[in-house]
Motif scaffolding. Structure first.
Motif, mmCIF file in Angstrom:
data_model
loop_
_atom_site.group_PDB
_atom_site.id
_atom_site.type_symbol
_atom_site.label_atom_id
_atom_site.label_comp_id
_atom_site.label_asym_id
_atom_site.label_seq_id
_atom_site.Cartn_x
_atom_site.Cartn_y
_atom_site.Cartn_z
ATOM 1 N N ILE A 422 -9.433 12.528 37.554
ATOM 2 C CA ILE A 422 -10.879 12.380 37.430
ATOM 3 C C ILE A 422 -11.380 11.677 36.222
ATOM 4 N N ILE A 435 -8.651 14.085 47.928
ATOM 5 C CA ILE A 435 -9.971 13.867 47.340
ATOM 6 C C ILE A 435 -10.994 13.569 48.431
ATOM 7 N N TRP A 438 -13.862 15.902 50.033
ATOM 8 C CA TRP A 438 -15.256 15.964 49.584
ATOM 9 C C TRP A 438 -16.078 15.028 50.468
ATOM 10 N N LEU A 441 -19.431 13.625 49.229
ATOM 11 C CA LEU A 441 -19.431 13.030 47.898
ATOM 12 C C LEU A 441 -20.390 11.849 47.819
ATOM 13 N N LEU A 444 -18.290 8.936 42.818
ATOM 14 C CA LEU A 444 -16.918 9.165 42.372
ATOM 15 C C LEU A 444 -16.615 8.192 41.247
ATOM 16 N N LEU A 465 -21.086 8.189 50.245
ATOM 17 C CA LEU A 465 -20.763 7.676 48.918
ATOM 18 C C LEU A 465 -21.683 6.527 48.544
ATOM 19 N N LEU A 468 -18.769 4.059 43.834
ATOM 20 C CA LEU A 468 -17.325 4.214 43.696
ATOM 21 C C LEU A 468 -16.890 3.376 42.503
#
Length: 796
Positions: A422, A435, A438, A441, A444, A465, A468
């Motif tokens: 992370i 991962i 999630w 999410l 990230l 998302l 990213l």
């Protein structure tokens, strides 16, 4: 005889009921009150444009043929037929209530709710009609546009009030002392969301002493700077809700308020000069909400905090607390939100926090917490946001984090974490495919680590998302071609890795993409067709790769016309707002800037350090919103397009280290925003144009072009016909759609740039405002300041 008695009893009951029960509903409504309501309907309009489609009460449904006691929002007395209650909240009402409004003829009203409409005017200042409601118990005028001062007569006449809500209006001035006459008040809300209304010390002290039945008191944004904090000791022991955010309170807040026996809500947020201590004992056992953020509370968090078994939400962030967070959260089974960020706390992570079964938001960031995560956690199944950045947490990132199926945001930067996954830690190894559990999410960020291996294909399938960020790692292999169902992605940063191969065609599905940074990799490709579908793209960075091929004049194929149209459609004021927690590198103004946090990014195109070849087509001049263009370190040939003179928003242009030939187009002197120009190391010839910004550039802008002559170079031009005259102030070149007045305006803005840069220099050298300076990386700040100094001296 018995039957006779029974009959008499039944008759007696029937007579009693008939004397107390109202006539049938069709006859209950009193005609004069019905007419008053219908007339009121004609004095206002209904417009839901501002409130969307939500409509609680539809007054337009009021109809004379229907008993008014059956109308929406109307309540009548079952005996007398008088209208005693009127609830017109959230009814999209627009207008004013004047003195002769028929609404004030309903003298028997006991409660009146006009909240959340668009009613305005100085209702309480210009009319005494409201004061006729002597029996009024509940009055709610919240969330409207009423204004003016609040007359003392309101409080001296409406002495029967138990609930009064005037919040979120435009009232101003001193709140009258007569408010203390409302001795029956149970709830009082005067939160005006401005500092235009105020309490003086005497007025609030009288209120605290006399309103002995008060259970709810909300005074957010009321100026209480003159109030002595000892007055709070006189508040009623029946108080349940006390809200005093942004009230300019100062001094030491009495600890006894935390111990009021019935207190459920205490909100003291944003009183920066308010100090005090959390009580060591005797907290109000029923406390549910505690908000003390951005105050000056000192001392430690006491162990007695663990006795608040009814607590639901806590925010202690941005205080001057010290010591450790006590590990006493085992019994706080109702806690859903906890923020203790930026409090200078130290010591280990409290393990019992990770056993909270209902927690959805946990923020312990920007402290000095240390030690590892717990080895095993099974209770955080509802956790959505976890913020632990800027601490000294060590050890590895535990595998149980990837089992938190509700997690949407995980912030762990700037710790001492090591081992596997992370950002800005020392993480190594591969990113596990788990991962992708999630599924909700949104962000990230694993940037600036030492992660390696390939990027999991499943990341492209995270449909929610938005950001990213995997930049500055050691990822290898290809970019996943799995961006099929992701229409939410706005920021994709894969730069500074070792990625290779083609740019995946599935990126065509990321229609919301605003920033694409693939720089500093080993990608080998032409401009692909997927660029045409990126209608929101504002920043494109492909530098330091192996892109090749030419940019044809038709702009079909390698660089689609649609991409140009999309970039051209972006208005000059629309700048990309980066909302994630990392940075974007932009090479402009001869600096490599790191723009961090929330910051405006130039509308830009960076194709530098690739293997592009051929001529730059004239169509590039259609990108009139571009602020930064970098084609440097490629193999472009041919002349610089004269259409570059149309790029009126351009601030930085770098065409260096190519094979351009011919002269510098005189039309480029129209670029009055241009601050940095780099044409070095080409095959350009002829005189350097003069006028406007071109009079400010130095030798470095033109070095490595042996055929150039004229200032600022030492080489003089040899021309028997004389040097070309300076470019006119305004050039209306063929094909340009830029009118005369716009070019004059642009010149004015160009002057403004100089002033703006000077102000920017003051900002960075003085450190004020601090919130802005913190957003800029220190190295960039240092370089930028030096550049401003040089530029300022040169212009002067």
């Amino acid at each position: 005889m018995g039957i006779l008695c029974l009959v008499l009893v039944i008759l007696q009951l029937s007579w009693s009921l008939s004397s107390s029960v109202a006539p049938p509903s069709s006859h209950l409504c009193l005609p004069h009150q019905r007419d008053a309501l219908l007339h009121f309907k004609t004095t206002i309009s209904v417009d839901c444009y501002f409130q969307g489609t939500y409509l609680k009460i539809d007054v337009e449904s009021w109809n004379k043929s229907i008993d008014c006691c059956s109308w929406e929002g109307v309540e009548c007395d079952n005996v007398t037929g008088h209208v005693i209650g009127l609830d017109l909240s959230h009814s999209c009402l627009v207008g004013s209530l004047f003195a002769n409004n028929s609404l004030f003829q309903l003298h028997n009203l006991q409660w009146l709710d006009l909240s959340s409409n668009y009613l305005g005017g100085s209702l309480l200042d210009n009319t005494s009609c409201l004061f006729r409601f002597h029996g009024l118990q509940r009055l709610n005028l919240a969330d409207n546009g009423f204004n003016g001062t609040i007359l003392s007569k309101l409080f001296s006449q409406l002495v029967s009030l138990t609930h009064l809500n005037l919040s979120n209006n435009g009232f101003y001035g001193l709140i009258p002392h007569q408010i203390s006459l409302l001795s029956s008040l149970v709830s009082l809300d005067l939160s005006f969301y401005s500092y235009e209304s105020r309490f003086d010390g005497q007025g609030f002290d009288m209120l605290a002493r006399n309103l002995t039945k008060l259970r709810n008191l909300a005074l957010d944004d009321v100026d209480m700077s003159d109030v002595a904090l000892t007055s709070f000791l006189n508040l009623s022991s029946s108080l349940e809700h006390l809200s005093l955010s942004e009230c300019k309170l100062h001094g030491e807040f009495p600890t006894q308020v935390f111990q009021l026996p019935n207190l459920k809500v205490l909100d003291l947020r944003e009183n920066e000069n308010l100090t005090g201590y959390l009580p060591n004992t005797n907290w109000s056992s029923g406390l549910e909400l505690l908000y003390l953020s951005n105050c000056g509370f000192r001392g430690s968090i006491p162990a007695s905090f663990g006795n608040l078994t009814q607590i639901i939400s806590v925010d202690l962030s941005k205080n001057s607390l010290e010591g450790q967070i006590p590990d006493v959260f085992g019994n706080l089974r109702k806690l859903t939100s906890l923020s203790i960020s930026s409090c200078n706390l130290s010591g280990p992570l409290p393990i019992t926090i990770f056993n909270l079964t209902k927690i959805t938001f946990l923020d312990l960031s920007n402290n000095h917490l240390e030690g590892p995560f717990p080895n095993h956690v099974s209770e955080l199944q509802f956790l959505e946001e976890l913020r632990l950045y800027d601490n000294s947490i060590s050890g590895g990132v535990p595998s149980w984090l990837f089992d938190l199926v509700s997690l949407t945001s995980l912030d762990l930067p700037s710790n001492n974490l090591s081992g596997f996954i992370i950002s800005e830690n020392k993480l190594t190894g591969n990113v596990p495919s788990s991962i992708c559990n999630w599924s909700s999410l949104v962000l990230l960020d694993l940037s600036e680590n030492s992660l390696s291996g390939t990027i999991p294909d499943c990341l492209g399938n995270l449909s929610y998302l938005e950001t990213l960020d995997l930049e500055m790692n050691n990822f290898i292999g290809k970019i996943p071609n799995s961006f099929v169902n992701n229409s939410e992605l706005r920021h994709l940063l894969l730069n500074d890795n070792q990625l290779e191969g083609l740019v995946p065609s599935s990126l065509a599905n990321t229609t919301s993409l605003e920033l694409l940074n693939l720089g500093n990799n080993k990608l080998t490709d032409r401009f692909s067709g997927w660029l045409a579908s990126l209608s929101s793209l504002e920043v494109l960075i492909l530098r330091f790769n192996r892109f090749y091929g030419s940019l044809p004049h038709s702009f079909t194929g390698t660089l689609p016309t649609k991409l140009l149209r999309n970039l051209r459609a972006v208005k000059p004021r629309e700048r990309l707002n980066i909302t994630f927690e990392n940075h974007v590198n932009v090479t402009t103004k001869r600096l490599e800037m790191e723009l961090r946090k929330t910051y405006d990014i130039f509308i830009s195109m960076d194709l530098s350090n690739n293997q592009f070849s051929g001529e730059i087509p004239e169509d590039v001049g259609q990108l009139i919103s571009l602020q930064m263009l970098n084609f440097s370190h490629n193999n472009f040939t041919g002349p610089i397009p004269t259409s570059f003179g149309n790029l009126v928003a351009l601030e930085s242009l770098d065409l260096s280290s190519n094979k351009f030939n011919g002269g510098i187009p005189s039309q480029m002197t129209n670029l009055t925003f241009l601050e940095v120009l780099n044409l070095s190391n080409n095959n350009l010839v002829g005189p350097i144009p003069h006028g406007n910004q071109f009079d400010t550039f130095d030798n470095d802008s033109y070095s490595g072009n042996l055929g150039l002559c004229g200032l600022p170079l030492s080489k003089q031009c040899v021309n028997h016909r004389g040097l070309d005259p300076p470019s006119p102030l305004v050039v209306e070149h063929e094909g340009s759609k830029i009118p005369f007045f716009w070019q004059v305006v642009m010149m004015g803005y160009g002057s403004g740039v100089v002033i703006g840069l000077s102000l920017g220099y003051i900002v960075f050298t003085t450190g004020r405002p601090w919130w802005f300076v913190r957003k800029v990386e220190r190295d960039w700040q240092y370089n930028f300041t030096k550049w401003v100094q040089r530029n300022k001296v040169r212009r002067n």
